[in-house]
Design a protein around this motif. Structure first.
Motif, short mmCIF file in Angstrom:
data_model
loop_
_atom_site.label_atom_id
_atom_site.label_comp_id
_atom_site.label_asym_id
_atom_site.label_seq_id
_atom_site.Cartn_x
_atom_site.Cartn_y
_atom_site.Cartn_z
N UNK A 156 -35.59 -31.75 16.41
CA UNK A 156 -35.80 -32.73 15.31
C UNK A 156 -35.65 -31.83 13.94
N UNK A 157 -36.87 -31.53 13.26
CA UNK A 157 -36.37 -30.71 11.92
C UNK A 157 -36.14 -29.45 11.90
N UNK A 158 -35.96 -28.88 12.93
CA UNK A 158 -35.38 -27.34 13.07
C UNK A 158 -33.68 -27.71 12.85
N UNK A 159 -33.27 -28.67 13.24
CA UNK A 159 -31.96 -28.94 13.10
C UNK A 159 -31.61 -29.37 11.71
N UNK A 160 -32.56 -30.04 10.94
CA UNK A 160 -32.31 -30.46 9.65
C UNK A 160 -32.32 -29.04 8.53
N UNK A 161 -32.98 -28.24 8.94
CA UNK A 161 -33.25 -27.11 7.94
C UNK A 161 -32.04 -26.08 8.16
N UNK A 206 -44.20 -35.79 13.48
CA UNK A 206 -44.51 -36.72 13.95
C UNK A 206 -43.52 -37.69 14.86
N UNK A 207 -42.63 -37.29 15.03
CA UNK A 207 -41.46 -38.14 15.62
C UNK A 207 -41.65 -38.05 17.25
N UNK A 208 -42.39 -37.19 17.71
CA UNK A 208 -42.56 -37.34 19.21
C UNK A 208 -41.59 -36.26 19.79
N UNK A 209 -40.44 -35.65 19.08
CA UNK A 209 -39.51 -35.01 19.51
C UNK A 209 -40.12 -33.57 19.46
N UNK A 210 -39.48 -32.51 20.22
CA UNK A 210 -39.45 -31.06 20.09
C UNK A 210 -39.09 -30.63 18.72
N UNK A 231 -51.10 -22.37 7.80
CA UNK A 231 -50.60 -22.86 9.04
C UNK A 231 -49.47 -21.98 9.74
N UNK A 232 -49.56 -21.62 11.07
CA UNK A 232 -48.21 -21.05 11.63
C UNK A 232 -47.07 -21.96 11.65
N UNK A 233 -46.08 -21.41 11.65
CA UNK A 233 -44.83 -22.36 11.62
C UNK A 233 -44.87 -22.65 13.46
N UNK A 234 -44.17 -23.94 13.27
CA UNK A 234 -44.15 -24.42 14.62
C UNK A 234 -42.86 -23.68 15.39
N UNK A 235 -43.43 -23.66 16.94
CA UNK A 235 -42.26 -22.77 17.71
C UNK A 235 -41.20 -23.87 18.23
#
Length: 174
Positions: free
Chosen positions: A168-173, A160-164, A148-152
């Motif tokens: 969300x997870x980009x900040x965590x990584x 599934x948080x509903x956030x961009x 699967x392609x990485x999310x933009x």
């Protein structure tokens, strides 16, 4: 409780070859082990090397490994042999160079009442018309490829948080 497989017996004429090719020993690995003919492919050499481990043919292992092939073979007493149970060849990859190939395999053996596996991708080269094992390219299973392609940054977050994703997870990584 799982039933353990038996260690492979030493192959004999008229019996299936230890390498798992489905051929009889005398039509498969025996002519390569006895130097009646060279291995035609890297996979055949790999299978003959596995069979050499089963029968304890240290001379064949010595002459078909790049690190020792140019040195004279000196027999050394072997304390114990590994009880090999089976070989599974996953892939035989050729390259644009006809004298280079890769073989990916799993060799199973018994240790401490468990069947364990040696997984490897190995490189083979043909020199003067004969294949030789050169090196281990990778030990263990092949890396998992993400399909699967990485999310933009502005896509919905895959968690599934509903956030961009960027909020969300980009900040965590990072």
């Amino acid at each position: 409780m799982a039933i353990l497989p038996n260690a492979l017996p030493k192959p004999q004429r008229g019996q299936p070859c230890s390498c798992g090719s489905g051929q009889l020993f005398e039509n498969c690995c025996e002519p390569i082990l006895t130097r009646q003919r060279p291995a035609a492919t890297a996979e055949q050499l790999m299978r003959s090397r596995f069979t050499a481990h089963v029968v304890g043919d240290e001379a064949h292992l010595h002459r078909t490994y790049q690190g020792t092939a140019s040195q004279p073979y000196v027999a050394v007493p072997v304390e114990a042999t590994i009880p090999w149970t089976r070989l599974v060849v996953h892939a035989h990859e050729t390259t644009s160079n006809p004298d280079q190939s890769f073989v990916e395999f799993s060799a199973f053996y018994l240790e401490n009442n468990a069947e364990l596996v040696l997984q490897e991708k190995a490189e083979f080269r043909r020199t003067a018309g004969e294949w030789i094992y050169t090196r281990t390219v990778r030990q263990g299973p092949a890396p998992v490829k993400i399909t699967q392609p990485k999310p933009g940054r502005n896509d919905p977050c895959p968690c599934g948080s509903g956030k961009k994703y960027k909020q969300c997870c980009l900040l965590k990584s990072a």
